[in-house]
Design an enzyme around this catalytic site. Structure first.
Site, short mmCIF file in Angstrom:
data_model
loop_
_atom_site.label_atom_id
_atom_site.label_comp_id
_atom_site.label_asym_id
_atom_site.label_seq_id
_atom_site.Cartn_x
_atom_site.Cartn_y
_atom_site.Cartn_z
N GLY A 1 -18.25 -122.35 -28.31
CA GLY A 1 -17.68 -121.17 -28.96
C GLY A 1 -17.27 -121.54 -30.37
N SER B 1 -15.03 -121.95 -33.91
CA SER B 1 -13.70 -122.49 -34.18
C SER B 1 -12.64 -121.43 -33.90
CB SER B 1 -13.61 -122.93 -35.65
OG SER B 1 -12.35 -123.48 -35.92
N LYS C 1 -11.48 -123.45 -27.18
CA LYS C 1 -12.15 -124.53 -26.45
C LYS C 1 -11.21 -125.70 -26.16
CE LYS C 1 -15.23 -125.11 -29.61
NZ LYS C 1 -14.67 -124.10 -30.53
N SER D 1 -21.15 -126.50 -30.85
CA SER D 1 -22.57 -126.50 -30.48
C SER D 1 -23.23 -125.14 -30.73
CB SER D 1 -22.78 -126.99 -29.04
OG SER D 1 -21.97 -126.33 -28.11
#
Length: 174
Positions: free
Chosen positions: A8, A10, A14, A82
């Site tokens: 996901g 910034s 996460k 990612s």
């Protein structure tokens, strides 16, 4: 074991979810490691940059680390933007035991959170190509778990991930 891949932009949540999952899995008696993309980048190659090639290299390093830990019986929680589907698919193929978790939050929520001040810099024009703002982020098409951190508590997010781990047999027997 299994790699739990949190993806996901910034500010989506996460790292918060990764740390909560780590705590819960340890409570369940599991060996667990968190591979945080920011920490790995800062430690191994702080001057790498953020070009598409640099991002892909960084992701390949994390994939390799996750694979090594996983095959040695460790639950691995990867917290990594990612942004490219192709890299996440490569991770899935390379690792095998892989659960993709899309950690979603709307742009306005990510801007409000802005834990690293990146959105503020992007809005001032100080940085260009911020993933999920004016840079590419390819949303997962079929993640095993979808969490909306703007609507769910961290506890609810953890439970959603644990439920899938149970369904897939990774938490059987304890």
């Amino acid at each position: 074991m299994v790699v739990i891949w949190l993806t996901g932009p910034s500010g989506s949540g996460k790292t918060t979810l990764a740390r909560a999952l780590e705590e819960k899995l340890r409570e369940l008696g599991k060996k667990v490691e968190v591979l945080d993309g920011d920490e790995i980048r800062k430690t191994l190659y702080p001057d790498l940059g953020f070009s598409p090639e640099a991002r892909k290299l960084h992701n390949r390093v994390v994939i390799h680390m996750a694979k090594l830990l996983s095959r040695n019986g460790v639950f691995v929680v990867v917290s990594l933007i990612s942004p490219y589907r192709s890299v996440r698919e490569f991770a899935r193929e390379e690792i095998g035991d892989f659960v993709e978790v899309y950690v979603y939050a709307p742009l306005e929520v990510r801007i409000q959170r802005d834990p690293k001040g990146l959105y503020a810099k992007a809005m001032r024009g100080e940085i260009k190509g911020l993933t999920g703002y004016d840079g590419v982020y390819e949303e997962p098409k079929n993640p095993e778990v979808f969490v909306d951190s703007s609507k769910m508590s961290v506890e609810e997010e953890v439970e959603a991930v644990l439920e899938v781990l149970k369904e897939q047999g990774y938490l059987n027997g304890g």
